[in-house]
Design an enzyme around this catalytic site. Structure first.
Site, PDB file in Angstrom:
ATOM      1  CG  HIS A  24       4.461 -15.788  45.159  1.00  0.00           C
ATOM      2  ND1 HIS A  24       5.538 -15.707  44.315  1.00  0.00           N
ATOM      3  CD2 HIS A  24       3.539 -16.509  44.483  1.00  0.00           C
ATOM      4  CE1 HIS A  24       5.265 -16.343  43.189  1.00  0.00           C
ATOM      5  NE2 HIS A  24       4.049 -16.847  43.266  1.00  0.00           N
TER       6      HIS A  24
ATOM      7  CD  GLU B 267       5.660 -19.926  35.523  1.00  0.00           C
ATOM      8  OE1 GLU B 267       4.870 -19.025  35.796  1.00  0.00           O
ATOM      9  OE2 GLU B 267       6.885 -19.750  35.453  1.00  0.00           O
TER      10      GLU B 267
ATOM     11  CG  HIS C  85       9.151 -19.443  43.584  1.00  0.00           C
ATOM     12  ND1 HIS C  85       9.004 -18.537  44.608  1.00  0.00           N
ATOM     13  CD2 HIS C  85       8.954 -18.734  42.444  1.00  0.00           C
ATOM     14  CE1 HIS C  85       8.730 -17.348  44.090  1.00  0.00           C
ATOM     15  NE2 HIS C  85       8.705 -17.438  42.787  1.00  0.00           N
TER      16      HIS C  85
ATOM     17  CG  ASP D  17      12.548   9.558  45.096  1.00  0.00           C
ATOM     18  OD1 ASP D  17      12.633   8.391  45.541  1.00  0.00           O
ATOM     19  OD2 ASP D  17      13.352  10.043  44.276  1.00  0.00           O
TER      20      ASP D  17
HETATM   21  C1  BG6 Z   1       7.532 -15.446  40.071  1.00  0.00           C
HETATM   22  C2  BG6 Z   1       8.424 -15.504  38.861  1.00  0.00           C
HETATM   23  O1  BG6 Z   1       8.302 -15.341  41.237  1.00  0.00           O
HETATM   24  O2  BG6 Z   1       6.733 -16.616  40.129  1.00  0.00           O
HETATM   25  C3  BG6 Z   1       7.593 -15.668  37.603  1.00  0.00           C
HETATM   26  O3  BG6 Z   1       9.192 -14.323  38.779  1.00  0.00           O
HETATM   27  C4  BG6 Z   1       6.668 -16.847  37.716  1.00  0.00           C
HETATM   28  O4  BG6 Z   1       8.427 -15.802  36.455  1.00  0.00           O
HETATM   29  C5  BG6 Z   1       5.874 -16.797  39.014  1.00  0.00           C
HETATM   30  O5  BG6 Z   1       5.795 -16.829  36.603  1.00  0.00           O
HETATM   31  C6  BG6 Z   1       5.082 -18.072  39.225  1.00  0.00           C
HETATM   32  O6  BG6 Z   1       4.234 -17.921  40.312  1.00  0.00           O
HETATM   33  P1  BG6 Z   1       2.867 -18.720  40.409  1.00  0.00           P
HETATM   34  O7  BG6 Z   1       2.299 -18.316  41.730  1.00  0.00           O
HETATM   35  O8  BG6 Z   1       2.022 -18.308  39.238  1.00  0.00           O
HETATM   36  O9  BG6 Z   1       3.229 -20.183  40.330  1.00  0.00           O
END
Ligand code: BG6
Length: 468
Positions: free
Chosen positions: A166, A204, A228, A83
Protein backbone atom coordinates in the site's frame (compact mmCIF):
# COMPACT_ATOMS: atom_id res chain seq x y z
CA UNK A 1 -17.20 -5.59 -14.37
CA UNK A 2 -17.24 -6.78 -10.75
CA UNK A 3 -14.90 -6.64 -7.78
CA UNK A 4 -15.31 -9.51 -5.37
CA UNK A 5 -13.89 -8.74 -1.95
CA UNK A 6 -13.14 -12.05 -0.26
CA UNK A 7 -13.01 -11.07 3.40
CA UNK A 8 -15.75 -8.57 2.60
CA UNK A 9 -16.76 -8.03 6.22
CA UNK A 10 -13.21 -7.96 7.57
CA UNK A 11 -11.04 -5.20 8.90
CA UNK A 12 -9.30 -4.29 5.64
CA UNK A 13 -12.58 -4.14 3.72
CA UNK A 14 -14.16 -1.89 6.33
CA UNK A 15 -11.21 0.39 7.05
CA UNK A 16 -9.84 0.75 3.53
CA UNK A 17 -11.47 -0.96 0.58
CA UNK A 18 -15.12 0.05 0.91
CA UNK A 19 -14.30 3.68 1.76
CA UNK A 20 -11.75 3.82 -1.09
CA UNK A 21 -14.33 2.53 -3.58
CA UNK A 22 -16.90 5.04 -2.32
CA UNK A 23 -14.44 7.93 -2.75
CA UNK A 24 -13.60 6.77 -6.27
CA UNK A 25 -17.31 6.71 -7.01
CA UNK A 26 -17.71 10.21 -5.56
CA UNK A 27 -15.02 11.43 -7.96
CA UNK A 28 -16.71 9.76 -10.91
CA UNK A 29 -13.78 7.36 -11.37
CA UNK A 30 -15.58 4.01 -11.20
CA UNK A 31 -16.89 2.41 -14.39
CA UNK A 32 -20.68 2.82 -14.49
CA UNK A 33 -21.21 -0.93 -14.64
CA UNK A 34 -18.89 -1.84 -11.76
CA UNK A 35 -20.48 -4.03 -9.09
CA UNK A 36 -18.90 -4.76 -5.69
CA UNK A 37 -19.58 -8.16 -4.18
CA UNK A 38 -18.72 -8.63 -0.52
CA UNK A 39 -18.00 -12.27 0.16
CA UNK A 40 -17.35 -14.00 3.45
CA UNK A 41 -18.54 -16.98 5.42
CA UNK A 42 -20.55 -14.71 7.70
CA UNK A 43 -24.30 -15.23 7.40
CA UNK A 44 -25.39 -11.80 6.21
CA UNK A 45 -27.79 -10.65 3.53
CA UNK A 46 -27.38 -7.84 1.03
CA UNK A 47 -29.09 -5.29 3.29
CA UNK A 48 -26.81 -6.22 6.16
CA UNK A 49 -23.76 -5.74 3.94
CA UNK A 50 -25.03 -2.37 2.71
CA UNK A 51 -25.42 -1.29 6.35
CA UNK A 52 -21.92 -2.52 7.18
CA UNK A 53 -20.52 -0.66 4.15
CA UNK A 54 -22.36 2.52 5.11
CA UNK A 55 -20.91 2.47 8.62
CA UNK A 56 -17.46 1.81 7.18
CA UNK A 57 -17.68 4.70 4.74
CA UNK A 58 -19.18 7.06 7.31
CA UNK A 59 -16.24 6.38 9.61
CA UNK A 60 -13.86 7.71 6.92
CA UNK A 61 -15.96 10.41 5.26
CA UNK A 62 -15.22 13.65 7.03
CA UNK A 63 -18.22 15.90 6.53
CA UNK A 64 -20.56 12.93 6.09
CA UNK A 65 -21.88 11.04 3.11
CA UNK A 66 -23.17 12.66 -0.04
CA UNK A 67 -26.69 11.23 -0.38
CA UNK A 68 -26.61 10.96 -4.19
CA UNK A 69 -23.18 9.35 -4.23
CA UNK A 70 -24.16 6.97 -1.48
CA UNK A 71 -27.28 5.78 -3.26
CA UNK A 72 -25.29 5.25 -6.48
CA UNK A 73 -22.60 3.38 -4.52
CA UNK A 74 -25.08 1.30 -2.49
CA UNK A 75 -26.73 0.18 -5.72
CA UNK A 76 -23.42 -1.39 -6.75
CA UNK A 77 -23.20 -3.54 -3.60
CA UNK A 78 -24.06 -7.18 -3.34
CA UNK A 79 -23.21 -9.87 -0.81
CA UNK A 80 -22.62 -13.58 -0.94
CA UNK A 81 -22.16 -15.76 2.14
CA UNK A 82 -19.83 -18.49 0.92
CA UNK A 83 -16.58 -20.24 1.63
CA UNK A 84 -14.39 -19.51 -1.35
CA UNK A 85 -11.84 -22.08 -0.24
CA UNK A 86 -14.39 -24.81 -1.12
CA UNK A 87 -15.56 -25.71 -4.61
CA UNK A 88 -19.24 -25.14 -3.63
CA UNK A 89 -18.36 -21.56 -2.67
CA UNK A 90 -16.68 -20.87 -6.00
CA UNK A 91 -19.63 -22.53 -7.77
CA UNK A 92 -22.15 -20.27 -6.01
CA UNK A 93 -20.03 -17.24 -6.81
CA UNK A 94 -19.80 -18.20 -10.46
CA UNK A 95 -23.57 -18.26 -10.73
CA UNK A 96 -23.79 -14.86 -9.02
CA UNK A 97 -21.17 -13.33 -11.32
CA UNK A 98 -22.92 -14.42 -14.47
CA UNK A 99 -19.77 -14.45 -16.62
CA UNK A 100 -18.72 -10.80 -16.29
CA UNK A 101 -15.09 -9.69 -16.04
CA UNK A 102 -14.10 -9.97 -12.37
CA UNK A 103 -11.38 -8.81 -10.02
CA UNK A 104 -10.91 -11.08 -7.01
CA UNK A 105 -9.55 -9.11 -4.08
CA UNK A 106 -8.25 -11.56 -1.49
CA UNK A 107 -8.48 -9.59 1.75
CA UNK A 108 -8.10 -12.81 3.71
CA UNK A 109 -5.30 -14.64 5.47
CA UNK A 110 -2.56 -15.66 3.01
CA UNK A 111 -2.94 -19.21 4.31
CA UNK A 112 -6.14 -19.30 2.23
CA UNK A 113 -4.63 -17.99 -1.04
CA UNK A 114 -3.69 -21.46 -2.25
CA UNK A 115 -7.11 -23.05 -1.62
CA UNK A 116 -9.03 -20.05 -3.00
CA UNK A 117 -6.98 -19.83 -6.19
CA UNK A 118 -7.45 -23.56 -6.67
CA UNK A 119 -11.26 -23.35 -6.38
CA UNK A 120 -11.33 -20.31 -8.67
CA UNK A 121 -9.29 -22.27 -11.20
CA UNK A 122 -11.54 -25.30 -10.80
CA UNK A 123 -14.59 -23.11 -11.49
CA UNK A 124 -12.74 -21.54 -14.45
CA UNK A 125 -13.05 -18.16 -12.81
CA UNK A 126 -9.31 -17.53 -13.04
CA UNK A 127 -9.22 -17.24 -16.80
CA UNK A 128 -8.46 -13.96 -18.61
CA UNK A 129 -9.49 -11.20 -18.25
CA UNK A 130 -10.16 -11.96 -14.57
CA UNK A 131 -7.44 -10.96 -12.17
CA UNK A 132 -6.48 -11.43 -8.54
CA UNK A 133 -5.30 -8.94 -5.93
CA UNK A 134 -3.20 -10.22 -3.04
CA UNK A 135 -2.55 -8.56 0.27
CA UNK A 136 0.63 -8.95 2.26
CA UNK A 137 2.18 -10.84 3.88
CA UNK A 138 3.10 -13.00 0.92
CA UNK A 139 4.89 -15.59 2.96
CA UNK A 140 7.19 -15.23 5.93
CA UNK A 141 10.38 -16.12 4.08
CA UNK A 142 11.60 -17.00 0.61
CA UNK A 143 10.40 -20.60 0.73
CA UNK A 144 6.88 -19.86 1.93
CA UNK A 145 6.46 -16.90 -0.41
CA UNK A 146 7.59 -19.14 -3.28
CA UNK A 147 4.93 -21.66 -2.31
CA UNK A 148 2.19 -19.03 -2.20
CA UNK A 149 3.29 -17.49 -5.48
CA UNK A 150 3.44 -20.89 -7.15
CA UNK A 151 -0.06 -21.75 -5.95
CA UNK A 152 -1.43 -18.44 -7.24
CA UNK A 153 0.43 -18.88 -10.53
CA UNK A 154 -1.32 -22.21 -11.15
CA UNK A 155 -4.54 -20.21 -11.43
CA UNK A 156 -3.62 -16.66 -12.50
CA UNK A 157 -0.96 -15.57 -14.95
CA UNK A 158 1.60 -13.15 -13.47
CA UNK A 159 0.25 -10.32 -15.65
CA UNK A 160 -3.11 -10.74 -13.92
CA UNK A 161 -1.68 -11.02 -10.38
CA UNK A 162 -1.66 -7.76 -8.44
CA UNK A 163 0.41 -7.83 -5.23
CA UNK A 164 -0.38 -4.84 -3.09
CA UNK A 165 2.18 -2.82 -1.21
CA UNK A 166 0.00 0.00 0.00
CA UNK A 167 3.01 2.35 0.27
CA UNK A 168 3.13 2.40 -3.54
CA UNK A 169 -0.42 3.75 -3.53
CA UNK A 170 0.56 6.76 -1.46
CA UNK A 171 0.61 9.96 -3.44
CA UNK A 172 3.79 11.02 -1.69
CA UNK A 173 5.61 7.83 -2.62
CA UNK A 174 4.68 8.24 -6.27
CA UNK A 175 6.00 11.77 -6.02
CA UNK A 176 9.47 10.27 -5.58
CA UNK A 177 9.20 9.14 -9.19
CA UNK A 178 8.22 12.64 -10.25
CA UNK A 179 10.94 14.27 -8.20
CA UNK A 180 13.65 12.09 -9.70
CA UNK A 181 12.46 11.75 -13.27
CA UNK A 182 10.51 14.92 -13.99
CA UNK A 183 13.33 17.24 -12.93
CA UNK A 184 16.72 17.74 -14.47
CA UNK A 185 18.18 19.04 -11.22
CA UNK A 186 18.58 15.96 -9.09
CA UNK A 187 19.47 13.10 -11.36
CA UNK A 188 23.03 14.25 -12.19
CA UNK A 189 23.73 14.44 -8.45
CA UNK A 190 22.02 11.14 -7.68
CA UNK A 191 25.21 9.03 -7.61
CA UNK A 192 28.04 8.07 -5.31
CA UNK A 193 30.02 11.03 -6.65
CA UNK A 194 27.70 13.50 -4.95
CA UNK A 195 25.70 11.53 -2.39
CA UNK A 196 27.33 10.83 0.95
CA UNK A 197 24.60 8.58 2.32
CA UNK A 198 20.86 7.93 2.34
CA UNK A 199 18.55 7.54 5.35
CA UNK A 200 15.09 6.04 5.29
CA UNK A 201 13.02 6.25 8.48
CA UNK A 202 9.55 4.81 8.91
CA UNK A 203 8.59 5.56 12.50
CA UNK A 204 5.23 4.88 14.07
CA UNK A 205 3.96 6.20 17.37
CA UNK A 206 1.36 3.46 17.80
CA UNK A 207 2.19 0.16 19.42
CA UNK A 208 1.09 -3.23 18.24
CA UNK A 209 -2.17 -3.41 20.18
CA UNK A 210 -4.66 -6.11 19.15
CA UNK A 211 -2.55 -7.18 16.20
CA UNK A 212 0.05 -8.81 18.43
CA UNK A 213 -0.71 -12.44 17.43
CA UNK A 214 0.21 -11.61 13.82
CA UNK A 215 2.93 -9.13 14.68
CA UNK A 216 4.67 -11.27 17.25
CA UNK A 217 5.05 -13.95 14.62
CA UNK A 218 6.51 -11.51 12.09
CA UNK A 219 8.37 -8.66 13.76
CA UNK A 220 9.47 -5.35 12.27
CA UNK A 221 11.92 -6.85 9.78
CA UNK A 222 9.25 -8.88 8.02
CA UNK A 223 6.33 -6.53 8.66
CA UNK A 224 7.85 -3.26 7.41
CA UNK A 225 11.33 -3.72 6.03
CA UNK A 226 10.79 -6.57 3.60
CA UNK A 227 8.06 -4.68 1.79
CA UNK A 228 7.43 -0.98 2.40
CA UNK A 229 10.96 0.09 3.23
CA UNK A 230 12.63 -1.90 0.47
CA UNK A 231 10.10 -0.46 -1.98
CA UNK A 232 11.05 3.05 -0.84
CA UNK A 233 14.71 2.15 -1.18
CA UNK A 234 14.05 0.89 -4.73
CA UNK A 235 12.36 4.13 -5.76
CA UNK A 236 15.31 6.11 -4.40
CA UNK A 237 18.04 3.89 -5.80
CA UNK A 238 16.73 2.35 -9.04
CA UNK A 239 18.07 3.38 -12.44
CA UNK A 240 15.76 5.55 -14.56
CA UNK A 241 13.24 3.22 -16.21
CA UNK A 242 12.68 3.69 -19.94
CA UNK A 243 9.00 4.42 -19.31
CA UNK A 244 6.35 4.03 -16.65
CA UNK A 245 5.11 0.78 -18.08
CA UNK A 246 4.93 -2.01 -15.50
CA UNK A 247 7.88 -4.05 -16.65
CA UNK A 248 10.20 -1.10 -17.20
CA UNK A 249 9.72 0.08 -13.63
CA UNK A 250 9.71 -3.35 -12.05
CA UNK A 251 12.80 -4.49 -13.94
CA UNK A 252 14.71 -1.59 -12.42
CA UNK A 253 13.37 -2.29 -8.95
CA UNK A 254 14.30 -5.94 -9.06
CA UNK A 255 17.82 -5.08 -10.25
CA UNK A 256 18.17 -2.80 -7.22
CA UNK A 257 16.95 -5.49 -4.84
CA UNK A 258 19.40 -7.96 -6.30
CA UNK A 259 22.20 -5.45 -5.81
CA UNK A 260 21.62 -5.16 -2.07
CA UNK A 261 24.70 -6.34 -0.28
CA UNK A 262 23.87 -9.37 1.87
CA UNK A 263 24.44 -8.78 5.57
CA UNK A 264 26.80 -11.54 6.61
CA UNK A 265 27.01 -13.36 9.92
CA UNK A 266 30.28 -11.61 10.62
CA UNK A 267 28.80 -8.16 10.03
CA UNK A 268 25.32 -8.51 11.43
CA UNK A 269 26.09 -7.30 14.93
CA UNK A 270 27.60 -4.01 13.81
CA UNK A 271 25.35 -3.42 10.76
CA UNK A 272 21.98 -4.09 12.42
CA UNK A 273 20.15 -3.33 15.65
CA UNK A 274 17.06 -5.12 16.91
CA UNK A 275 14.93 -3.36 19.50
CA UNK A 276 11.77 -3.98 21.49
CA UNK A 277 9.75 -1.29 23.23
CA UNK A 278 9.25 -1.67 26.95
CA UNK A 279 5.83 -3.07 27.67
CA UNK A 280 5.56 -5.03 24.40
CA UNK A 281 5.88 -8.45 26.07
CA UNK A 282 3.14 -7.48 28.55
CA UNK A 283 0.90 -6.53 25.59
CA UNK A 284 1.51 -9.98 24.15
CA UNK A 285 1.03 -11.58 27.56
CA UNK A 286 4.14 -13.72 27.19
CA UNK A 287 7.91 -13.37 27.01
CA UNK A 288 8.98 -12.67 23.45
CA UNK A 289 12.11 -11.77 21.53
CA UNK A 290 10.27 -10.34 18.49
CA UNK A 291 11.73 -7.03 17.34
CA UNK A 292 9.47 -3.97 17.21
CA UNK A 293 12.39 -1.89 15.91
CA UNK A 294 15.13 -2.47 13.36
CA UNK A 295 17.94 -0.24 12.22
CA UNK A 296 20.51 -1.30 9.69
CA UNK A 297 23.12 -0.16 7.26
CA UNK A 298 23.31 -1.63 3.78
CA UNK A 299 24.84 -0.92 0.39
CA UNK A 300 23.50 -1.10 -3.13
CA UNK A 301 26.44 -2.72 -4.85
CA UNK A 302 26.27 -1.26 -8.32
CA UNK A 303 28.04 1.38 -10.36
CA UNK A 304 25.82 4.26 -9.25
CA UNK A 305 25.86 3.64 -5.52
CA UNK A 306 29.27 2.08 -4.90
CA UNK A 307 30.33 2.80 -1.33
CA UNK A 308 27.24 4.86 -0.35
CA UNK A 309 25.72 3.63 2.91
CA UNK A 310 21.94 3.37 3.12
CA UNK A 311 20.71 3.60 6.73
CA UNK A 312 17.22 2.22 7.33
CA UNK A 313 15.23 2.26 10.55
CA UNK A 314 11.67 1.47 11.48
CA UNK A 315 9.84 0.87 14.71
CA UNK A 316 6.65 0.98 16.69
CA UNK A 317 5.95 3.30 19.64
CA UNK A 318 8.56 5.83 18.59
CA UNK A 319 8.47 9.59 19.13
CA UNK A 320 6.06 10.34 16.30
CA UNK A 321 4.62 8.98 13.09
CA UNK A 322 7.19 10.02 10.52
CA UNK A 323 8.18 8.62 7.17
CA UNK A 324 11.22 10.41 5.88
CA UNK A 325 13.92 9.96 3.28
CA UNK A 326 17.12 11.96 3.57
CA UNK A 327 19.66 12.25 0.79
CA UNK A 328 22.76 13.75 2.36
CA UNK A 329 25.16 15.12 -0.21
CA UNK A 330 28.92 15.28 0.07
CA UNK A 331 30.66 18.36 1.39
CA UNK A 332 32.02 20.84 -1.15
CA UNK A 333 35.35 19.50 -2.44
CA UNK A 334 37.31 22.53 -1.29
CA UNK A 335 36.32 25.25 1.13
CA UNK A 336 37.19 28.80 0.16
CA UNK A 337 35.92 29.95 3.54
CA UNK A 338 38.07 30.28 6.58
CA UNK A 339 37.57 31.03 10.24
CA UNK A 340 34.07 30.63 11.63
CA UNK A 341 32.53 30.30 8.19
CA UNK A 342 34.59 27.20 7.51
CA UNK A 343 33.10 25.60 10.61
CA UNK A 344 29.60 26.77 9.59
CA UNK A 345 29.77 24.96 6.29
CA UNK A 346 27.45 21.98 6.13
CA UNK A 347 26.72 19.50 3.38
CA UNK A 348 23.45 19.94 1.47
CA UNK A 349 20.57 17.61 2.24
CA UNK A 350 17.41 16.77 0.42
CA UNK A 351 14.84 15.83 3.05
CA UNK A 352 11.68 14.22 1.75
CA UNK A 353 8.92 13.94 4.34
CA UNK A 354 6.27 11.51 3.18
CA UNK A 355 4.13 11.32 6.32
CA UNK A 356 2.37 12.86 8.18
CA UNK A 357 2.92 15.98 6.03
CA UNK A 358 4.40 15.97 2.59
CA UNK A 359 7.26 18.38 2.51
CA UNK A 360 10.41 18.46 0.48
CA UNK A 361 13.30 20.54 1.72
CA UNK A 362 16.63 21.15 0.10
CA UNK A 363 19.01 22.69 2.59
CA UNK A 364 21.24 25.26 0.96
CA UNK A 365 24.07 27.19 2.55
CA UNK A 366 23.61 30.95 2.64
CA UNK A 367 25.51 33.92 3.86
CA UNK A 368 24.11 34.90 7.23
CA UNK A 369 23.01 38.51 6.71
CA UNK A 370 24.85 41.16 8.69
CA UNK A 371 28.30 42.31 9.51
CA UNK A 372 30.80 40.27 11.35
CA UNK A 373 34.34 41.15 12.27
CA UNK A 374 35.44 37.84 10.85
CA UNK A 375 33.80 38.51 7.50
CA UNK A 376 31.53 35.77 6.31
CA UNK A 377 29.23 33.63 8.41
CA UNK A 378 27.18 30.87 6.80
CA UNK A 379 23.91 29.20 7.73
CA UNK A 380 21.79 26.48 6.15
CA UNK A 381 18.33 27.46 4.96
CA UNK A 382 15.72 25.22 3.44
CA UNK A 383 14.33 25.65 -0.04
CA UNK A 384 10.98 24.30 0.95
CA UNK A 385 8.11 22.75 -0.95
CA UNK A 386 4.97 22.01 1.00
CA UNK A 387 2.79 19.93 -1.23
CA UNK A 388 -0.34 20.34 0.88
CA UNK A 389 0.01 24.13 0.79
CA UNK A 390 0.80 24.16 -2.92
CA UNK A 391 -2.13 21.95 -3.84
CA UNK A 392 -4.69 23.37 -1.46
CA UNK A 393 -4.51 20.70 1.24
CA UNK A 394 -7.51 18.69 0.00
CA UNK A 395 -8.57 15.39 1.48
CA UNK A 396 -5.67 12.99 1.82
CA UNK A 397 -6.51 10.04 -0.36
CA UNK A 398 -6.47 6.50 0.93
CA UNK A 399 -3.57 4.70 -0.79
CA UNK A 400 -6.01 2.00 -1.87
CA UNK A 401 -7.89 4.45 -4.11
CA UNK A 402 -4.97 4.70 -6.53
CA UNK A 403 -4.33 0.96 -6.36
CA UNK A 404 -7.96 -0.08 -6.91
CA UNK A 405 -8.21 2.33 -9.81
CA UNK A 406 -5.10 0.79 -11.36
CA UNK A 407 -6.37 -2.78 -10.96
CA UNK A 408 -9.61 -1.74 -12.65
CA UNK A 409 -7.58 -0.14 -15.46
CA UNK A 410 -5.31 -3.19 -15.75
CA UNK A 411 -2.17 -1.27 -14.89
CA UNK A 412 0.31 -3.10 -12.67
CA UNK A 413 3.13 -0.54 -12.49
CA UNK A 414 2.45 0.11 -8.80
CA UNK A 415 2.16 -3.56 -7.88
CA UNK A 416 4.93 -5.86 -6.82
CA UNK A 417 6.08 -8.53 -9.26
CA UNK A 418 6.88 -12.04 -8.07
CA UNK A 419 10.63 -11.69 -8.62
CA UNK A 420 10.67 -8.51 -6.51
CA UNK A 421 8.95 -10.26 -3.61
CA UNK A 422 11.36 -13.14 -3.86
CA UNK A 423 14.47 -10.97 -4.16
CA UNK A 424 13.48 -9.02 -1.08
CA UNK A 425 12.75 -12.15 0.92
CA UNK A 426 16.09 -13.65 -0.08
CA UNK A 427 17.87 -10.60 1.37
CA UNK A 428 15.71 -10.51 4.50
CA UNK A 429 16.20 -14.24 5.11
CA UNK A 430 19.95 -13.62 5.13
CA UNK A 431 19.56 -11.11 7.94
CA UNK A 432 17.34 -13.41 9.97
CA UNK A 433 19.74 -16.29 9.53
CA UNK A 434 22.62 -14.08 10.63
CA UNK A 435 20.65 -12.91 13.68
CA UNK A 436 19.90 -16.49 14.61
CA UNK A 437 23.51 -17.51 14.15
CA UNK A 438 24.81 -14.61 16.22
CA UNK A 439 22.05 -15.01 18.83
CA UNK A 440 21.38 -11.29 18.41
CA UNK A 441 18.64 -10.29 20.83
CA UNK A 442 16.53 -7.15 21.14
CA UNK A 443 17.69 -4.04 22.95
CA UNK A 444 14.92 -2.43 25.00
CA UNK A 445 13.78 1.14 24.28
CA UNK A 446 11.37 3.52 25.94
CA UNK A 447 8.01 4.15 24.27
CA UNK A 448 8.08 7.66 22.81
CA UNK A 449 11.86 7.58 22.29
CA UNK A 450 13.65 7.12 18.94
CA UNK A 451 14.71 3.55 19.59
CA UNK A 452 17.60 1.89 21.39
CA UNK A 453 20.82 3.83 21.88
CA UNK A 454 22.59 1.13 19.88
CA UNK A 455 20.93 2.59 16.76
CA UNK A 456 22.80 5.85 17.38
CA UNK A 457 26.04 3.93 17.77
CA UNK A 458 25.33 2.05 14.55
CA UNK A 459 25.24 5.20 12.45
CA UNK A 460 27.98 6.90 14.51
CA UNK A 461 30.47 4.16 13.53
CA UNK A 462 30.18 5.54 10.01
CA UNK A 463 30.73 9.11 11.22
CA UNK A 464 27.12 10.05 10.42
CA UNK A 465 24.04 10.77 12.55
CA UNK A 466 20.30 10.32 12.16
CA UNK A 467 18.40 13.32 10.89
CA UNK A 468 16.28 14.27 13.91
C1 BG6 B 1 1.34 -2.29 7.49
C2 BG6 B 1 1.98 -2.95 8.68
O1 BG6 B 1 1.70 -2.95 6.31
O2 BG6 B 1 1.75 -0.93 7.43
C3 BG6 B 1 1.63 -2.21 9.95
O3 BG6 B 1 1.55 -4.29 8.77
C4 BG6 B 1 1.97 -0.75 9.84
O4 BG6 B 1 2.30 -2.78 11.08
C5 BG6 B 1 1.39 -0.16 8.56
O5 BG6 B 1 1.44 -0.09 10.97
C6 BG6 B 1 1.87 1.26 8.34
O6 BG6 B 1 1.19 1.83 7.28
P1 BG6 B 1 0.95 3.40 7.20
O7 BG6 B 1 0.23 3.60 5.90
O8 BG6 B 1 0.14 3.79 8.40
O9 BG6 B 1 2.31 4.04 7.24
Amino acid sequence: MKIVIAGGTGDLARRMLLPALYFLDADGLLPADLGVVGLSRQALDRDGFVRLAREAVEARAEGGLDAAVWSRFAARLDYLAADLARPEGAGALKVRLGGVETIFYLAVSPTLFDAICETLRGARLSEAPNRVVLEKPIGRDLVSSGQINAAVARAFHEDRTYRIDHYLGKETVQNLIALRFANVLFEPLWTSQSVDHVQITVAESEGVGDRWPYYDDFGALRDMLQNHMLQLLCLVAMEPPASLDPDSVRNEKVKTLRSLRPISRGDVSHLTVRGQYRGYAQECGRPTDTETYVALCTYVDNWRWAGVPFFLRTGKRLGSKTTQIVIRFKPVPHSIFSGAARADLMANSLVIDLQPEEDIQLTVMNKTPGLDREGFRLSPLPLSLSLSRAFGGGRRRIAYERLLLDVIANNSTLFVRRDEVEASWAWIDGIRAAWAHAGQGCKPYEPGSWGPSAAYNLIAQFGRSWNE
